[in-house]
Design a protein around this motif. Structure first.
Motif, PDB file in Angstrom:
ATOM      1  N   MET A   1       0.712  -1.314   0.016  1.00  0.00           N
ATOM      2  CA  MET A   1      -0.017   0.166  -0.045  1.00  0.00           C
ATOM      3  C   MET A   1       0.790   1.298  -0.033  1.00  0.00           C
TER       4      MET A   1
ATOM      5  N   ALA B   1       0.073   3.974  -1.743  1.00  0.00           N
ATOM      6  CA  ALA B   1      -0.925   4.885  -2.128  1.00  0.00           C
ATOM      7  C   ALA B   1      -1.087   5.690  -0.971  1.00  0.00           C
TER       8      ALA B   1
ATOM      9  N   VAL C   1      -3.732   7.402   0.795  1.00  0.00           N
ATOM     10  CA  VAL C   1      -5.124   7.268   0.796  1.00  0.00           C
ATOM     11  C   VAL C   1      -5.686   8.508   1.674  1.00  0.00           C
TER      12      VAL C   1
ATOM     13  N   ASP D   1      -7.660  10.274   4.355  1.00  0.00           N
ATOM     14  CA  ASP D   1      -8.289   9.905   5.664  1.00  0.00           C
ATOM     15  C   ASP D   1      -9.819  10.467   5.429  1.00  0.00           C
TER      16      ASP D   1
ATOM     17  N   PRO E   1     -12.581   4.099   4.697  1.00  0.00           N
ATOM     18  CA  PRO E   1     -12.230   2.922   5.382  1.00  0.00           C
ATOM     19  C   PRO E   1     -10.458   2.853   5.383  1.00  0.00           C
ATOM     20  N   ASP E   2     -10.184   2.207   6.150  1.00  0.00           N
ATOM     21  CA  ASP E   2      -8.491   1.918   6.173  1.00  0.00           C
ATOM     22  C   ASP E   2      -8.507   0.614   5.746  1.00  0.00           C
ATOM     23  N   ILE E   3      -7.683   0.941   4.496  1.00  0.00           N
ATOM     24  CA  ILE E   3      -7.603  -0.304   3.309  1.00  0.00           C
ATOM     25  C   ILE E   3      -6.730  -1.202   3.848  1.00  0.00           C
ATOM     26  N   LEU E   4      -5.499  -0.755   4.316  1.00  0.00           N
ATOM     27  CA  LEU E   4      -4.439  -1.584   4.841  1.00  0.00           C
ATOM     28  C   LEU E   4      -4.821  -2.553   5.979  1.00  0.00           C
TER      29      LEU E   4
ATOM     30  N   GLY F   1       2.877  -1.741   4.548  1.00  0.00           N
ATOM     31  CA  GLY F   1       2.307  -0.550   4.397  1.00  0.00           C
ATOM     32  C   GLY F   1       3.359   0.727   4.312  1.00  0.00           C
ATOM     33  N   PHE F   2       3.089   1.743   4.182  1.00  0.00           N
ATOM     34  CA  PHE F   2       3.741   2.873   4.334  1.00  0.00           C
ATOM     35  C   PHE F   2       3.237   3.802   5.300  1.00  0.00           C
TER      36      PHE F   2
ATOM     37  N   LYS G   1       2.130   2.815  14.423  1.00  0.00           N
ATOM     38  CA  LYS G   1       1.399   2.315  13.358  1.00  0.00           C
ATOM     39  C   LYS G   1       1.340   0.871  12.901  1.00  0.00           C
TER      40      LYS G   1
ATOM     41  N   ARG H   1      -0.615  -1.333  15.122  1.00  0.00           N
ATOM     42  CA  ARG H   1      -1.939  -0.963  14.913  1.00  0.00           C
ATOM     43  C   ARG H   1      -2.698  -1.432  13.827  1.00  0.00           C
ATOM     44  N   LYS H   2      -1.882  -1.283  12.698  1.00  0.00           N
ATOM     45  CA  LYS H   2      -2.418  -2.064  11.316  1.00  0.00           C
ATOM     46  C   LYS H   2      -2.151  -3.341  11.069  1.00  0.00           C
TER      47      LYS H   2
HETATM   48  N1  CTP Z   1      -3.970   3.633   4.411  1.00  0.00           N
HETATM   49  C1  CTP Z   1      -4.836   2.927   3.901  1.00  0.00           C
HETATM   50  N2  CTP Z   1      -6.411   3.507   4.190  1.00  0.00           N
HETATM   51  C2  CTP Z   1      -6.528   4.523   4.676  1.00  0.00           C
HETATM   52  C3  CTP Z   1      -5.326   5.329   5.053  1.00  0.00           C
HETATM   53  C4  CTP Z   1      -4.211   4.876   5.117  1.00  0.00           C
HETATM   54  O1  CTP Z   1      -4.843   1.814   3.456  1.00  0.00           O
HETATM   55  N3  CTP Z   1      -7.753   5.106   4.802  1.00  0.00           N
HETATM   56  C5  CTP Z   1      -2.643   2.973   4.207  1.00  0.00           C
HETATM   57  C6  CTP Z   1      -1.570   3.753   3.423  1.00  0.00           C
HETATM   58  O2  CTP Z   1      -1.635   3.425   2.247  1.00  0.00           O
HETATM   59  C7  CTP Z   1      -0.436   3.342   4.127  1.00  0.00           C
HETATM   60  C8  CTP Z   1      -0.498   3.218   5.470  1.00  0.00           C
HETATM   61  O3  CTP Z   1      -2.165   2.945   5.431  1.00  0.00           O
HETATM   62  O4  CTP Z   1       0.382   2.209   3.765  1.00  0.00           O
HETATM   63  C9  CTP Z   1      -0.498   4.276   6.521  1.00  0.00           C
HETATM   64  O5  CTP Z   1      -1.031   5.504   5.920  1.00  0.00           O
HETATM   65  P1  CTP Z   1      -0.883   6.855   7.158  1.00  0.00           P
HETATM   66  O6  CTP Z   1      -1.560   7.892   6.306  1.00  0.00           O
HETATM   67  O7  CTP Z   1       0.460   7.067   7.499  1.00  0.00           O
HETATM   68  O8  CTP Z   1      -1.538   5.978   8.200  1.00  0.00           O
HETATM   69  P2  CTP Z   1      -3.058   6.722   8.980  1.00  0.00           P
HETATM   70  O9  CTP Z   1      -3.560   5.231   9.809  1.00  0.00           O
HETATM   71  O10 CTP Z   1      -4.026   7.183   8.001  1.00  0.00           O
HETATM   72  O11 CTP Z   1      -2.694   7.700  10.261  1.00  0.00           O
HETATM   73  P3  CTP Z   1      -2.182   9.208  10.237  1.00  0.00           P
HETATM   74  O12 CTP Z   1      -2.540   9.818   8.727  1.00  0.00           O
HETATM   75  O13 CTP Z   1      -3.187   9.691  11.293  1.00  0.00           O
HETATM   76  O14 CTP Z   1      -0.666   9.371  10.690  1.00  0.00           O
END
Ligand code: CTP
Ligand code: CA
Length: 236
Positions: free
Chosen positions: A96, A98, A100, A102, A134-137, A154-155, A173, A176-177
């Motif tokens: 991931m 991308a 994305v 939030d 949604p959090d795709i990761l 993840g990135f 992170k 959490r992920k």
């Molecule tokens: N990601 C995702 N879906 C989302 C947001 C983020 O899949 N809705 C993925 C990104 O592609 C990345 C990883 O989660 O690989 C971390 O994204 P990041 O924006 O750093 O993490 P967040 O959980 O959104 O936390 P924040 O922006 O508050 O730091």
């Protein structure tokens, strides 16, 4: 430039990568976006293909596809999510890369929002209500369940702040992920986004080791990510 052992070490593998910043539509002509260039995702795709993988790149950008890479164009986080979840089960690795969004606008207007949008108050500016994407990761990790494949990467774009440094945020992170590998990018004004060089830290879940790469160009970062994925598959 070839590194010893690298050539062909992804042959027979299918990798799925997302790249670019999502665009969250407000109306047919406007969107909320971010500064992600997609370069890192494209570099990952190019390197994986060069190492023999079958590569699917789910992309929000219009960059030319690297040789041998199948590109699936998407725009929004919801489209990106559908494209990734539909393809992840058959992949050996999912990355991931991308950026994305939030949040997305709660509503997408079906026609162009006019400057004078409220006849009762011709000079008023609209308020845009946002909802969480949604959090795709996290969903990719959930969809995999207890299976060991695909490897999920993840990135994280982090700056560090008064509450914590980049690595502690990245470690948090990663836990959490629940992904296997987290590539923590140092970001800030003029750093990483749209640039050709970056510094990243590779963190593995369940390991305290951190591998730092850079400042290096994005193809060197990509190579380091695939090296880490190959190493993880070799040592379960
Ligand atoms: N990601 C995702 N879906 C989302 C947001 C983020 O899949 N809705 C993925 C990104 O592609 C990345 C990883 O989660 O690989 C971390 O994204 P990041 O924006 O750093 O993490 P967040 O959980 O959104 O936390 P924040 O922006 O508050 O730091
Ligand atoms: Ca985010």
């Amino acid at each position: 430039q070839a590194r010893p052992g690298a050539t062909g070490d992804l042959s027979g593998r299918h990798v799925l990568i997302s790249a670019g910043g999502t665009r969250e539509a407000l109306d047919p002509v406007r969107y909320l976006g971010n500064r992600s260039s997609g370069k890192q995702g494209y570099a990952l795709a190019a390197d994986a293909a060069a190492r023999g993988a079958r590569v699917t790149l789910v992309s929000t950008t219009e960059r030319p596809a690297p040789p041998g890479v199948e590109v699936v164009p998407v725009e929004s986080a919801l489209e990106l999510r559908d494209a990734m979840l539909a393809r992840a089960a058959g992949a050996d690795a999912v990355v991931m890369a991308a950026a994305v969004a939030d949040f997305r606008p709660a509503e997408r207007a079906s026609s162009k929002i006019k400057k004078t949008h409220d006849p009762a108050d011709p000079d008023a500016a609209p308020t845009i209500e946002l909802v969480r994407n949604p959090d795709i990761l996290v969903e990719l990790v959930q969809q995999r369940g207890p299976a060991s494949a695909p490897v999920i990467v993840g990135f994280a774009a982090e700056t560090g702040d008064e509450h914590g440094d980049l690595l502690s945020y990245a470690r948090e992170k990663l836990e959490r992920k629940g992904c296997d590998l987290l590539v923590a990018n140092e970001v800030g004004e003029g750093v990483t986004f749209g640039q050709d060089v970056s510094t990243v830290h590779l963190l593995r879940r369940g390991s305290e080791d951190v591998r730092t790469v850079g400042p290096a160009d994005k193809s060197a970062v990509a190579a380091a990510v695939w090296d880490a994925v190959v190493a993880m598959r070799a040592a379960p």
